[in-house]
Design a protein around this motif. Structure first.
Motif, PDB file in Angstrom:
ATOM      1  N   ALA A 187       0.833  -1.213   0.000  1.00 30.47           N
ATOM      2  CA  ALA A 187       0.000   0.000   0.000  1.00 30.47           C
ATOM      3  C   ALA A 187       0.862   1.256   0.000  1.00 30.47           C
ATOM      4  CB  ALA A 187      -0.924  -0.010   1.218  1.00 30.47           C
ATOM      5  N   GLN A 188       1.989   1.210   0.717  1.00 28.82           N
ATOM      6  CA  GLN A 188       2.894   2.357   0.731  1.00 28.82           C
ATOM      7  C   GLN A 188       3.589   2.527  -0.614  1.00 28.82           C
ATOM      8  OE1 GLN A 188       5.625   1.816   4.047  1.00 28.82           O
ATOM      9  NE2 GLN A 188       4.561   3.433   5.159  1.00 28.82           N
ATOM     10  N   ARG A 189       4.026   1.419  -1.164  1.00 26.75           N
ATOM     11  CA  ARG A 189       4.733   1.480  -2.450  1.00 26.75           C
ATOM     12  C   ARG A 189       3.859   2.150  -3.510  1.00 26.75           C
ATOM     13  NH1 ARG A 189       8.719  -2.431  -5.458  1.00 26.75           N
ATOM     14  NH2 ARG A 189       8.251  -1.914  -7.629  1.00 26.75           N
ATOM     15  N   LYS A 190       2.579   1.810  -3.518  1.00 29.28           N
ATOM     16  CA  LYS A 190       1.668   2.395  -4.516  1.00 29.28           C
ATOM     17  C   LYS A 190       1.534   3.907  -4.349  1.00 29.28           C
ATOM     18  CE  LYS A 190      -1.218  -1.734  -5.141  1.00 29.28           C
ATOM     19  NZ  LYS A 190      -2.558  -2.321  -4.941  1.00 29.28           N
ATOM     20  N   GLN A 191       1.702   4.397  -3.107  1.00 29.21           N
ATOM     21  CA  GLN A 191       1.510   5.818  -2.838  1.00 29.21           C
ATOM     22  C   GLN A 191       2.822   6.605  -2.857  1.00 29.21           C
ATOM     23  OE1 GLN A 191      -1.500   7.298  -2.445  1.00 29.21           O
ATOM     24  NE2 GLN A 191      -2.367   5.296  -2.937  1.00 29.21           N
ATOM     25  N   SER A 192       3.931   5.952  -3.173  1.00 30.60           N
ATOM     26  CA  SER A 192       5.226   6.627  -3.148  1.00 30.60           C
ATOM     27  C   SER A 192       5.438   7.428  -4.432  1.00 30.60           C
ATOM     28  CB  SER A 192       6.356   5.606  -2.973  1.00 30.60           C
ATOM     29  OG  SER A 192       6.265   4.993  -1.708  1.00 30.60           O
ATOM     30  N   PRO A 193       5.783   8.702  -4.311  1.00 33.58           N
ATOM     31  CA  PRO A 193       5.930   9.554  -5.501  1.00 33.58           C
ATOM     32  C   PRO A 193       7.342   9.505  -6.075  1.00 33.58           C
ATOM     33  CG  PRO A 193       6.121  10.890  -3.529  1.00 33.58           C
ATOM     34  CD  PRO A 193       5.874   9.474  -3.062  1.00 33.58           C
ATOM     35  N   ASP A 194       7.496  10.018  -7.275  1.00 36.91           N
ATOM     36  CA  ASP A 194       8.797  10.268  -7.908  1.00 36.91           C
ATOM     37  C   ASP A 194       9.622   9.015  -8.141  1.00 36.91           C
ATOM     38  OD1 ASP A 194       8.239  13.045  -7.833  1.00 36.91           O
ATOM     39  OD2 ASP A 194       8.971  13.135  -5.772  1.00 36.91           O
ATOM     40  N   GLY A 195       8.991   7.844  -8.148  1.00 39.38           N
ATOM     41  CA  GLY A 195       9.698   6.619  -8.474  1.00 39.38           C
ATOM     42  C   GLY A 195      10.591   6.090  -7.379  1.00 39.38           C
ATOM     43  N   ILE A 196      10.444   6.600  -6.131  1.00 36.32           N
ATOM     44  CA  ILE A 196      11.291   6.181  -5.015  1.00 36.32           C
ATOM     45  C   ILE A 196      10.411   5.803  -3.832  1.00 36.32           C
ATOM     46  CG2 ILE A 196      12.986   6.954  -3.313  1.00 36.32           C
ATOM     47  CD1 ILE A 196      14.185   8.718  -5.409  1.00 36.32           C
ATOM     48  N   TYR A 197      10.760   4.718  -3.175  1.00 37.06           N
ATOM     49  CA  TYR A 197      10.051   4.257  -1.978  1.00 37.06           C
ATOM     50  C   TYR A 197      11.038   4.267  -0.813  1.00 37.06           C
ATOM     51  CZ  TYR A 197       7.554   0.954   1.118  1.00 37.06           C
ATOM     52  OH  TYR A 197       6.935   0.347   2.182  1.00 37.06           O
ATOM     53  N   PHE A 198      10.712   4.995   0.247  1.00 34.98           N
ATOM     54  CA  PHE A 198      11.569   5.084   1.428  1.00 34.98           C
ATOM     55  C   PHE A 198      11.271   3.911   2.354  1.00 34.98           C
ATOM     56  CE2 PHE A 198      12.093   9.229  -0.257  1.00 34.98           C
ATOM     57  CZ  PHE A 198      13.287   9.731   0.259  1.00 34.98           C
ATOM     58  N   LEU A 199      12.246   3.029   2.500  1.00 33.96           N
ATOM     59  CA  LEU A 199      12.081   1.867   3.369  1.00 33.96           C
ATOM     60  C   LEU A 199      12.467   2.168   4.812  1.00 33.96           C
ATOM     61  CD1 LEU A 199      13.529  -0.875   0.999  1.00 33.96           C
ATOM     62  CD2 LEU A 199      11.137  -0.606   1.659  1.00 33.96           C
ATOM     63  N   LEU A 200      13.503   2.992   5.010  1.00 33.32           N
ATOM     64  CA  LEU A 200      13.995   3.208   6.368  1.00 33.32           C
ATOM     65  C   LEU A 200      14.564   4.611   6.517  1.00 33.32           C
ATOM     66  CD1 LEU A 200      14.738   2.037   9.196  1.00 33.32           C
ATOM     67  CD2 LEU A 200      16.937   1.355   8.196  1.00 33.32           C
ATOM     68  N   SER A 201      14.198   5.254   7.608  1.00 29.74           N
ATOM     69  CA  SER A 201      14.834   6.488   8.057  1.00 29.74           C
ATOM     70  C   SER A 201      15.212   6.280   9.515  1.00 29.74           C
ATOM     71  CB  SER A 201      13.886   7.686   7.921  1.00 29.74           C
ATOM     72  OG  SER A 201      14.446   8.841   8.517  1.00 29.74           O
ATOM     73  N   ASP A 202      16.511   6.205   9.792  1.00 29.00           N
ATOM     74  CA  ASP A 202      16.986   5.866  11.137  1.00 29.00           C
ATOM     75  C   ASP A 202      18.009   6.910  11.586  1.00 29.00           C
ATOM     76  OD1 ASP A 202      17.424   4.465  13.501  1.00 29.00           O
ATOM     77  OD2 ASP A 202      19.005   3.231  12.613  1.00 29.00           O
ATOM     78  N   ASP A 203      17.657   7.661  12.630  1.00 34.58           N
ATOM     79  CA  ASP A 203      18.551   8.671  13.186  1.00 34.58           C
ATOM     80  C   ASP A 203      18.922   8.277  14.605  1.00 34.58           C
ATOM     81  OD1 ASP A 203      18.675  10.948  11.139  1.00 34.58           O
ATOM     82  OD2 ASP A 203      16.524  10.600  11.307  1.00 34.58           O
ATOM     83  N   GLN A 204      20.224   8.254  14.894  1.00 35.38           N
ATOM     84  CA  GLN A 204      20.721   7.909  16.223  1.00 35.38           C
ATOM     85  C   GLN A 204      21.665   9.022  16.677  1.00 35.38           C
ATOM     86  OE1 GLN A 204      22.015   3.712  16.503  1.00 35.38           O
ATOM     87  NE2 GLN A 204      21.092   3.398  14.487  1.00 35.38           N
ATOM     88  N   ILE A 205      21.467   9.472  17.910  1.00 31.30           N
ATOM     89  CA  ILE A 205      22.160  10.672  18.394  1.00 31.30           C
ATOM     90  C   ILE A 205      22.809  10.385  19.734  1.00 31.30           C
ATOM     91  CG2 ILE A 205      21.828  13.072  19.124  1.00 31.30           C
ATOM     92  CD1 ILE A 205      19.329  12.980  17.182  1.00 31.30           C
ATOM     93  N   ALA A 206      24.039  10.855  19.880  1.00 29.54           N
ATOM     94  CA  ALA A 206      24.766  10.727  21.143  1.00 29.54           C
ATOM     95  C   ALA A 206      25.680  11.938  21.281  1.00 29.54           C
ATOM     96  CB  ALA A 206      25.563   9.426  21.177  1.00 29.54           C
ATOM     97  N   TRP A 207      26.305  12.071  22.456  1.00 26.80           N
ATOM     98  CA  TRP A 207      27.233  13.169  22.693  1.00 26.80           C
ATOM     99  C   TRP A 207      28.583  12.625  23.121  1.00 26.80           C
ATOM    100  CZ3 TRP A 207      22.106  13.677  23.171  1.00 26.80           C
ATOM    101  CH2 TRP A 207      21.521  14.830  22.635  1.00 26.80           C
TER     102      TRP A 207
END
Length: 651
Positions: A49-69
């Motif tokens: 369902a997400q793939r069908k709604q993804s624009p511009d020919g690209i599907y985002f599978l993962l966005s992972d942000d990890q933060i430390a000091w």
């Protein structure tokens, strides 16, 4: 940073400005391994369902942000996995880039892999990067020194997944300001999995802004601190309703700060912005000449000096994005940005014995600032708070072509601002703006004679409206402006001609700007059947910025626009028929007031009067339907047509 915030899509790059030709010369870019604390998530499975709604020919599978000091330095590990699902996505997915500010940031490329049919093709160490200095806001006079690392993937195919990891190390620009995090969890595209992990140090106060319940959250003790995780699975973009106010943005953003209020942040910056600075002798002489004037007059004259004599250029490289240049340097160079001009104006007011403070705000998201936790990234603009005779005023030293004083001039409409005072300002202050701050009064007079119709249009602009009109005439030839107005009237009255070029008068001290237009339509042109039998008298569309319809139940408040107060009068003299004006209309709702009244006297005379006044900047969701309904009623009562060939009192 002040003078603009930039939110960069991870796979988009605009290649313009200065090429720095290779990593060795950049100094702040490296290729290396991930830190030991970073976790390597498995790539999520596709969701049809997400793939069908993804624009511009690209599907985002993962966005992972990890933060430390690490000490005072902030380490931000950012991983993005995208899949090319259509030919249209190849160019975008193959362009790999990330930005960094070399004055206080290092950037490391940790991973650049292509996954094809389950096999990994590692490109990190095989590709040569280009590093560009891309001044994307140069046309606006902003130079921020940001560098962009760019790599182009070869031989990318539809069906490939691109797995990229960047590591930013950022030194604090404001020493002692404390830890803070601002990360988006929602995006304008479908994402199979979004995650943010924060390793928060022991002994540092923790304040987290509320998030929607759909965001999963886990907190786990760990050596040296607390591991905080937020996760969103199978996320589809939120539907933005028309005219959603910035302060009601439905997208989830993680906001964390070590500070409960703005006291520490404002006091740290106030040490710089409330300090005394020397001014050149010639400027001191100009200021000394103002001391004999009333304080308000002197303050306004000083403001015009900064606005008119110092052109706008922003050198926001490194710490220059936070700290203003010294006033002496700004005056000598003849240019400065918002913080440069604000500090200069504050110092000038101090010399005049007037209490003032530089204040931070945001041009586009100022009304959302009251939702933010303390951290410098939420501001992009600096103005000045002025205190005179027990009253508080606000001034924008970057304004141009402004007129009037503190009661008739421009009061910045940015929602909220943080004054920088030495003792520390704990809370943001609202910037009050009334509809009268933007007032327009227009009178049209149609005078019918035996040779034709004369149309006289007089307009008076006050406060903000005068400033905008003054600037328009400064940057455009009067002929071009007049031709635009003429095109508007000619669209309603074919055969109309302009009898003189538009004229204007500017009373800058009172901040009143007036224009005058004169047109004529011959008796022969008036006699055209489709014009004579369908002759329009009407006003402008006061509410053209509102949505035309309401699709279902409104869930979010609606923005109706900034300050606006308008009166529009149409007078008809010696018309060929006796007029019967429409019935009065009076509308009052949480968004605006609209009134219409028409009168007629014997001899073909008629006066139609419209008034429009915004009563609020935003409308609660429950009232949106009523406002849109009234909008339609107002739209239906801004113009009517009369048959001037009929010698009766019928319309």
């Amino acid at each position: 940073m002040l003078d603009g915030q930039l939110r960069i899509a991870p796979v988009v790059v605009a290649l313009f400005a200065l090429l720095i030709s290779g990593a060795a010369e950049a100094g702040g870019f490296h290729k290396g391994d991930a830190p030991a604390w970073a976790e390597d998530l498995p790539i999520p499975a596709e969701i049809p369902a997400q793939r069908k709604q993804s624009p511009d020919g690209i599907y985002f599978l993962l966005s992972d942000d990890q933060i430390a000091w690490q000490g005072a330095d902030k380490l931000s590990y950012s991983r993005t996995v995208t899949k090319v699902i259509e030919r249209a996505g190849l160019e975008r997915a193959a362009a790999i880039s990330s930005d960094f500010a070399p004055e206080f940031e290092d950037l490391t490329l940790v991973r650049l892999n292509v996954i094809r049919d389950g096999k990994i093709i590692a490109w990190r160490d095989k590709l040569k990067e280009d590093i560009f200095r891309r001044e994307t806001r140069l046309e606006s006079g902003i130079i921020d020194g940001t560098l962009t690392v760019f790599l182009q993937l070869p031989d990318l195919k539809v069906g490939d997944a691109v797995d990229v990891i960047w590591l930013h190390r950022s030194a604090p620009v404001i020493k002692g300001a404390g830890q803070a995090v601002y990360e988006y969890l929602d995006y304008r595209v479908p994402v199979a999995e979004t995650r943010v992990v924060v390793h928060w140090p022991n002994g540092v106060p923790l304040h987290v802004a509320a998030l929607p319940s759909r965001i999963e959250h886990v907190a786990t003790p760990e050596t040296g601190g607390l591991r905080l995780e937020w996760r969103l699975l199978n996320a589809m973009p939120n539907k933005l309703e028309d005219n959603t106010p910035v302060e009601n943005d439905p997208d989830a953003a993680l906001r964390i700060s070590a500070e409960a209020d703005w006291t520490r942040f404002s006091s740290l910056l106030a040490e710089y912005y409330q300090a005394d600075y020397p001014l050149p002798p010639e400027w001191l002489a100009r200021l000394d000449a103002l001391k004999s004037q009333p304080a308000e007059k002197a303050a306004i004259t000083a403001l015009r000096m900064v606005q008119d004599d110092i052109r706008y250029v922003s050198l926001s490289v490194g710490a220059g994005g936070i700290y203003a240049r010294p006033p002496n340097e700004v005056i000598t160079s003849g240019f400065g940005d918002c913080k440069d001009k604000a500090l200069l104006y504050r110092v000038m007011l101090h010399h005049l014995g007037i209490d003032a403070a530089v204040a931070l705000t945001d041009v586009d998201r100022g009304y959302a600032l009251e939702n933010e936790l303390p951290q410098p990234s939420v501001f992009d603009h600096a103005i000045v708070q002025v205190k005179l005779k027990g009253k508080t005023y606000w001034a924008d030293a970057t304004g141009s072509y402004e007129g009037g004083d503190f009661t008739t001039g421009a009061q910045p409409d940015y929602g909220f601002a943080l004054p920088l005072r030495v003792k520390g300002q704990a809370f943001l202050e609202p910037l009050p703006v009334t509809p009268e701050r933007n007032s327009t009064f227009i009178t049209e007079t149609f005078r019918f004679t035996f040779i034709g119709v004369f149309l006289d249009v007089q307009a008076e602009y006050r406060h903000d409206a005068a400033n905008w009109k003054r600037q328009e005439f400064a940057v455009k030839p009067a002929q071009e402006i007049g031709d635009g107005y003429f095109d508007y009237y000619r669209g309603h009255y074919r055969g109309l001609r302009m009898t003189q070029t538009i004229t204007m008068q500017d009373d800058r001290d009172r901040n009143i700007f007036t224009t005058h237009e004169v047109y004529f339509m011959s008796r022969a042109a008036l006699a055209e059947p489709d014009l004579l039998t369908d002759f329009r008298f009407g006003a402008e569309d006061f509410t053209s910025n509102l949505p035309g319809t309401l699709d279902g139940e409104r869930k979010l408040p609606m923005a109706v626009g900034g300050a606006k107060n308008t009166r529009f009068i149409t007078r008809v003299v010696n018309g060929p028929i006796e007029f019967n004006p429409p019935a009065p209309v009076h509308l009052h709702n949480p968004g605006f007031q609209f009134n219409f009244n028409g009168t007629a006297t014997p001899g073909g005379n008629m006066e139609l009067v419209w008034s429009f006044r915004r009563t609020g900047k935003t409308v609660p969701a429950k009232d949106v339907a009523a406002v849109i309904r009234d909008d339609k009623l107002a739209e239906n009562n801004i113009s009517w047509s009369w048959d001037l060939s009929r010698r009766t009192d019928d319309q």
